[in-house]
Scaffold this motif. Structure first.
Motif, short mmCIF file in Angstrom:
data_model
loop_
_atom_site.label_atom_id
_atom_site.label_comp_id
_atom_site.label_asym_id
_atom_site.label_seq_id
_atom_site.Cartn_x
_atom_site.Cartn_y
_atom_site.Cartn_z
N ARG A 69 20.44 29.62 -18.74
CA ARG A 69 19.85 30.93 -19.24
C ARG A 69 20.90 31.76 -20.25
N PRO A 70 20.24 32.07 -21.22
CA PRO A 70 21.06 32.81 -22.08
C PRO A 70 21.05 34.45 -21.91
N VAL A 71 21.85 35.11 -22.10
CA VAL A 71 22.26 36.65 -22.12
C VAL A 71 22.72 36.94 -23.40
N GLU A 72 21.91 37.81 -24.25
CA GLU A 72 22.33 38.31 -25.66
C GLU A 72 22.77 39.94 -25.26
N VAL A 85 26.95 45.18 -15.93
CA VAL A 85 26.67 43.55 -15.33
C VAL A 85 25.28 43.61 -15.20
N THR A 86 24.22 44.43 -15.45
CA THR A 86 22.91 44.37 -14.87
C THR A 86 22.16 43.08 -15.42
N LEU A 90 20.69 40.20 -13.20
CA LEU A 90 19.21 39.70 -13.33
C LEU A 90 19.18 38.40 -13.61
N ALA A 91 19.80 37.95 -14.54
CA ALA A 91 19.77 36.39 -14.82
C ALA A 91 20.32 35.55 -13.89
N ALA A 92 21.38 35.87 -13.08
CA ALA A 92 21.67 35.12 -11.79
C ALA A 92 20.70 34.93 -10.68
N GLU A 93 19.78 36.27 -10.42
CA GLU A 93 19.02 36.56 -9.41
C GLU A 93 17.71 35.75 -9.93
#
Length: 258
Positions: A69-72, A85-86, A90-93
């Motif tokens: 999963r990418p986070v921009e 780090v929100t 959220l991506a990890a959860e």
């Protein structure tokens, strides 16, 4: 014997940080190739404006693409791994919600400088990546990532002869800078070094599962500056109090799901 009530109920989160070009994505690909047969893995990548690192890992075929999963971040790379780090949490959860119980979630920082560290509110353990092409003296320059991350990885050791770097000396000076802390000299072409890296991951995961691993904060970012939106000027600040520090930049946000 009484049940260990301190054992965690979620996947261990492993942060991977380091300067641009040190091989963070290729290191994660190496871990996925070596461990995906025995561990349930997920990966989160951080880029400022793209999902390039996620695309690289998906194209490498090292893991089910849906597990990457990418986070921009939309801001300096450290913003989403330390200041707020929100988006990464959220991506990890979401990964664990989508795939059930995972063993390990690897979170890759965008390329940053020698002071970049993860918040212990985001990751349970973190490794810092340097590469020999950056120069053998870089380990002597210090910084919280080099000195106090759970593991220092000196990457691309096979390039040492071509860039004039004594790899053994660089690894030795890395251990000195870390006062004996763990160092792995890694090449993706060297099976023994890969076994050292995966062995460290397995050992750390075992301690985490047993409730015997405590996340350590390597320390805040050093004072640094950011250019204004027009590329001129800027402001200098520190991250000594990450809970209250804010940036006058676009907030971090999660990119589209894989």
């Amino acid at each position: 014997m009484p049940e260990n009530t301190t054992a965690p109920t979620r996947a261990m989160r492993l942060g991977v940080a380091g300067p641009v070009g040190t091989g963070k994505s290729s290191l994660i690909a190496t871990l996925c190739r070596a461990l995906s047969g025995e561990l349930r893995l997920g990966v989160i990548t951080n880029d400022i404006y793209t999902d390039e690192d996620a695309r690289y890992l998906k194209s490498a075929g090292v893991l089910d693409p849906e597990r990457i999963r990418p986070v921009e971040t939309g801001a300096c790379p450290h913003t989403a791994i330390r200041d707020d780090v929100t988006a990464n949490l959220l991506a990890a959860e979401d990964l664990e919600a989508d795939f059930g119980s995972l063993d390990l979630v690897i979170i890759e920082s965008g390329g940053d400088n020698l002071t970049a560290t993860f918040s212990p509110a985001l990751v349970d353990a973190q490794l810092f990546v340097l590469d020999v092409a950056g120069g053998g003296d870089v380990v002597r320059k210090g910084g919280p990532g080099i000195a106090r991350a759970d593991l220092l990885v000196i990457n691309k050791t096979d390039l040492g002869p071509y860039v004039g770097v004594d790899v053994e000396r660089m690894a030795r000076e890395g251990r000195e800078a870390r006062r004996g802390g763990s160092v792995v000299a890694l090449s993706r072409h060297d099976e023994e070094s890969i076994r050292m890296l995966t062995g460290w991951v397995r050992d750390t995961l075992a301690r985490y599962r047993a409730g015997d691993h405590t996340p350590v904060d390597p320390g805040p970012m050093a004072p640094h500056s950011h250019a204004d939106r027009d590329g001129k000027g800027g402001h200098t600040h520190t991250h000594a109090d990450s809970a209250t520090h804010t940036h006058d930049q676009a907030p971090a946000h999660a990119g589209p799901s894989a």
